[in-house]
Design a protein around this motif. Structure first.
Motif, short mmCIF file in Angstrom:
data_model
loop_
_atom_site.label_atom_id
_atom_site.label_comp_id
_atom_site.label_asym_id
_atom_site.label_seq_id
_atom_site.Cartn_x
_atom_site.Cartn_y
_atom_site.Cartn_z
N TRP A 164 0.84 -1.20 0.00
CA TRP A 164 0.00 0.00 0.00
C TRP A 164 0.88 1.25 0.00
CZ3 TRP A 164 -4.85 1.49 -0.84
CH2 TRP A 164 -5.23 2.77 -0.41
N GLY A 165 1.89 1.26 0.87
CA GLY A 165 2.74 2.44 1.01
C GLY A 165 3.66 2.65 -0.18
N ASN A 166 3.99 1.55 -0.88
CA ASN A 166 4.98 1.66 -1.94
C ASN A 166 4.35 1.78 -3.32
OD1 ASN A 166 6.84 1.43 0.05
ND2 ASN A 166 7.20 -0.75 -0.26
N GLY A 167 3.07 2.05 -3.35
CA GLY A 167 2.47 2.33 -4.65
C GLY A 167 2.13 1.12 -5.46
N GLN A 168 1.70 0.03 -4.79
CA GLN A 168 1.28 -1.12 -5.57
C GLN A 168 -0.09 -1.60 -5.13
OE1 GLN A 168 5.30 -3.01 -5.16
NE2 GLN A 168 4.63 -3.76 -7.16
#
Lengths: 585, 343
Positions: free
Chosen positions: A545-549
């Motif tokens: 979620w935090g890493n853009g996926q």
């Protein structure tokens, strides 16, 4: 005469033998108690100790000194006060909302002739196995500014305004309340199911209508359970991490748990000392709440409605309100299952997230699923998560089974074990994480970043749950079976192993499955403690979620939740058969 | 004439020889690395854009497994710092914009410059020998082309103060160059402390949403339509997404922030040979082509980027370049300003 003497001798020999056995038995049990006290103390106390040490010691050029300046610095900051107030508002709102949603559903299912009962059960059980990170991100997608609800609102009104702004206190309460409603449903359902209908029937005979029976009999009688449950959800929400991190942080709503996380993660070098001090403050808050919770549940016995008599609570006839109830339960089902699944399926088929619109259909791809099923990393994550959950659940249940046995059979010193087993209730996940981390940073014995420290933290965290399940099973077992075993020459430990343990099995299995499910979805502990080789599914989801996926998270979440839902269904069927239900804390 | 020709031929041969030497890693290193069998890489590279393809390419070439963990630069620093304190470093290789500069002070970075780095311009290699740059990041605003028509996007710092943009911008709130902190750094460097702070206070009226997530995710939320503008994102990410059909674009707001992604070996790496081989691999021409093919800006002068306009040329598109050491030194200050002014 000869015979007479002979039988006297036999009696004496028997007596001596029995008293010897007694001495031996006491010895055996005493050793066991001593060993357990050592094990549990070693399990539970080090993180607490290092949390305190970390909070009050400062090491600088002059060496190590003790100080309370961190506390005064923290308390001087207005931010901490706001965070505390926010924590309370958030917890109170969520508890009330969870109670209204879950409680209404439970009452409809257990005490009325509402339709769709099985569907509601299945809904809540599936929800039990789903990681909160996944639920939270699904509802965020639904409620976001660009989500389907706001988009349709804009299409209808033609404006550019949004109907809902999810990033804020209201959004946090809404999502957290929904997250907790299944547990409220299952717990309150058990209370309502065991409700003695005698008083209600008496009221009905005296001419009271449905509404006034609910108002004047059912509600007041269930009030202690309801209050206790509200308190429980309140405490758990003060400790919550997922929703504050994913919804609160972007909305600039800070609570105590996210403050602790930020002290550990958002500054370099991490301010572990202040994080420990703040953790102790949070721990204090929870301890006070738990004290009141304990008093509340103690008094609840006065309101006991479960008796030895066999009964079946009668069901209210909803009459013309039945379709309304059906609609309500269907809505609940769609809130908890259909809508999150729907948005996750949509997201999982996209290369990058887009709201539902015709132009986005051209983008649909199965790449995210392909990535999941071809990446060896996800196999490792599955193995880690399952190993951690298996070991934690098994060790907790074996330990607590012995504890419950010694406590219920009133072995000397067993009170201490019981105390040690229930103390970890005061640890919020994130606080325990800080404590365990402090331990490994101060005593470099290796092991940091392996699955074993996560297992250790889980053992501490879930001991109270295990105690609860084992205790509930143990008090049903009469001691006569063990006495029969002892009379036949079995040692107490043999008696426990061959008689008590097998008879406890249903409660132990129910507790095992419950802890297993909690461990597979827990985030706040592993997010602080996992290393490169010990990440769990929930941590991977948080990272995705935090890493853009987001799309890959959606695909992974759907596949994972499907597997966990199967285990959750298994759990529920076992729990129902063993009569254990769910623990209240 | 003949002589000159010979000279050219010779230099060509020489260059070919050099480049083939650069391509092939030392057999002894390969053997030692294969013995170790795997390595752990803490990376700030986005998983599906670069980390996963790079790991797969290395595994394919050497049969050595790469376990990677993706996190922001400050999180990578934190993990290694904690592991060092706990007496068990688990990462072999790590990258990031400021991580190496911070960790070398704590003795957690090994001195290692790969042979393949010898052909790089000097600014891409740490003079102290602790890191080597793999690619250049250029941080600019990105925007959603459905919400803001191309051509009407804000192009200057002053444009960002437009009341129409209030509540429509987001950035990464973590203390990292690719977030609010980096943006603050550029503003202060460009305008000076006094004017810069005044500007930042005005900007704080715009209610920019601070997301505790990577710049990639901030851009994703902009692409999804949550916000119109993402401040201080990696400009190549906007290009990558646009190529996949996303409504995303970037604007060369001046000055941009240019930073290096630096690769290092940890001190006390559990698998040092596999770690060294992996660094050699990423710095080889093959490795640098991986960056290029993923639409990144390789540092290798022989591997020009697919989208050269992403790279500031100093004429049409100006950037402020900061070394890892400068970033590491200033980050705490920028982070504190963010906390004071924007939260």
């Amino acid at each position: 005469m000869q015979n007479h003497i002979g039988s006297d001798e036999r009696v004496i020999v028997g007596l001596v033998r029995r008293s010897l056995a007694c001495v031996k038995a006491i010895d055996e049990k005493t050793y066991l108690v001593a060993a357990l006290i050592c094990i549990m103390a070693l399990l539970v106390l080090p993180p607490l100790f290092f949390l305190v040490v970390g909070a009050v010691t400062v090491s600088d050029a002059d060496g190590v000194r003790i100080t309370f300046e961190r506390f005064s610095l923290l308390l001087d900051q207005k931010g901490i006060l706001f965070s505390t107030i926010n924590s309370f508002i958030f917890a109170f709102g969520s508890a009330v909302l969870a109670l209204v949603i879950g409680g209404t559903a439970a009452w409809l299912v257990e005490r009325t002739n509402a339709p769709l009962k099985s569907l509601t059960y299945v809904t809540n059980i599936i929800a039990l196995g789903t990681p909160y990170v996944l639920y939270t991100s699904a509802w965020l997608l639904l409620l976001a500014r660009s989500g389907p609800i706001n988009t349709w609102y804009r299409q209808v009104t033609g404006g550019t305004e949004t109907l809902i702004n999810v990033y804020g206190m209201a959004g946090m309460i809404l999502i957290e309340g929904l997250l907790w409603s299944p547990l409220v449903f299952l717990l309150l359902g058990a209370t309502l199911r065991n409700f003695n209908p005698a008083l209600e029937e008496a009221a009905r005979m005296s001419g009271a209508g449905t509404w006034s029976i609910i108002q004047r009999i059912t509600l007041p009688l269930s009030l202690p359970s309801i209050l206790a449950l509200t308190m429980l959800v309140f405490i758990r929400t003060v400790e919550a991490f997922e929703v504050p991190a994913l919804v609160g942080t972007p909305g600039r709503v800070r609570v105590l748990t996210t403050d602790i996380y930020e002290l550990m993660h958002r500054v370099i070098p991490p301010d572990i000392g202040s994080a420990s001090a703040l953790s102790l403050i949070l721990l204090g808050v929870v301890a006070i709440l738990l004290y009141f919770y304990g008093r509340l549940t103690k008094n609840a016995e006065k309101f006991a409605t479960v008796t030895g008599k066999s009964f079946r609570p009668n069901q209210f006839d909803l009459g013309r309100w039945r379709p309304v109830a059906a609609f309500g339960l269907a809505f609940y089902f769609s809130l908890l299952i259909v809508l999150p699944c729907f948005i996750l399926v949509w997201a999982s088929l996209l290369p990058f997230y887009q709201t539902i619109k015709s132009s986005a259909f051209a983008l649909v791809t199965f790449d995210n699923y392909r990535a999941i099923f071809t990446s060896s990393r996800y196999i490792d994550l599955t193995l880690n998560t399952i190993t951690i959950a298996l070991v934690s659940a098994s060790v907790v249940m074996v330990l607590t089974a012995i504890c419950a046995w010694l406590t219920v059979r009133k072995a000397p010193g067993a009170k201490i074990i019981d105390q040690l087993g229930t103390t970890p209730l005061v640890f919020p996940g994130i606080v325990l994480g800080v404590g365990v981390m402090q331990f490994f940073l101060n005593i470099p014995i290796g092991g940091y970043g392996t699955i074993w420290i996560i297992i250790w933290a889980f053992l501490i965290n879930y001991l109270p749950y295990g105690v609860r399940y084992s205790y509930a099973g143990m008090i049903q077992l009469h001691r006569e079976l063990e006495e029969a075993a002892a009379a036949s020459g079995a040692t107490p430990i043999q008696g426990f192993r061959r008689i008590v343990f097998p008879l406890l099995a249903p409660s132990l299995i129910a507790g095992w499955l419950f802890i297993f499910l909690l461990s597979t979805r827990a985030l706040s502990l592993p997010v602080l403690l996992s290393g490169p080789g010990s990440q769990t599914m929930a941590v991977a989801m948080f990272d995705l979620w935090g890493n853009g996926q987001g799309p890959e998270l959606a695909a992974l979440g759907l596949v994972w939740s499907l597997a966990m839902a199967c285990i959750a269904v298994l759990f529920y069927s076992v729990a129902r058969r063993s009569g254990g239900g769910l623990p209240a804390n | 004439m003949m002589r000159a020709l010979l000279k050219i031929c010779f230099s060509i041969f020489f260059l070919m020889g050099v480049s083939s030497r650069l391509q092939a890693a030392d057999p002894a290193l390969i053997a030692a690395a294969k013995k170790e069998g795997q390595l752990t890489w803490y990376t700030t590279q986005i998983v599906n854009q670069f980390a996963r393809p790079a790991a797969i390419a290395f595994e394919k070439k050497y049969g050595i497994r790469v376990n990677f963990i993706r996190a922001d630069s400050n999180e990578v620093t934190l993990r290694i710092l904690n592991e060092g304190k706990a007496g068990r470093v688990q990462a072999d290789v790590f990258d990031g914009t400021g991580a190496a500069a911070s960790l070398k002070k704590d003795g957690l970075v090994a001195k290692f410059i790969p042979e393949n780095a010898s052909r790089l311009p000097s600014q891409f290699v740490d003079p102290d020998g602790y890191w080597v740059a793999t690619n250049l990041y250029v941080l600019t605003p990105g925007f959603n082309t459905d919400l803001i028509k191309k051509g009407s996007e804000p192009r200057t710092f002053q444009d960002l103060l437009d009341p129409k943009l209030r509540g429509k911008m987001a950035w990464n709130s973590n203390v990292t160059p690719s977030g609010a902190a980096g943006f603050i750094g550029v503003v202060l460097a460009e305008m000076g402390d006094e004017k810069g702070m005044a500007y930042l206070r005005q900007l704080s009226q715009q209610k920019i949403t601070g997301l505790g997530v990577s710049a990639r995710q901030v851009l994703d939320q902009v692409i999804a339509g949550e916000y119109a503008i993402a401040l201080n994102i990696f400009n190549n990410h906007a290009v990558i997404s646009a190529a996949k059909g996303a409504p995303s674009h970037w604007t060369p707001m001046e000055p941009a922030l240019a930073v290096l992604s630096c690769l290092s070996l940890t001190a006390g790496a559990p698998r040092p040979n596999a770690g060294k081989l992996f660094i050699e691999f990423l710095m080889s021409e093959d490795g640098q082509r991986l960056y290029r093919d993923a639409d990144y800006l390789p540092v290798d002068p022989d591997v020009p980027p697919l989208f050269p306009e992403l790279r500031p040329d100093g004429v049409k598109f100006r950037a402020i370049f900061m070394t890892p050491e400068q970033i590491n030194e200033s980050l705490p200050k920028w982070g504190a300003i963010y906390k004071d002014v924007f939260r």
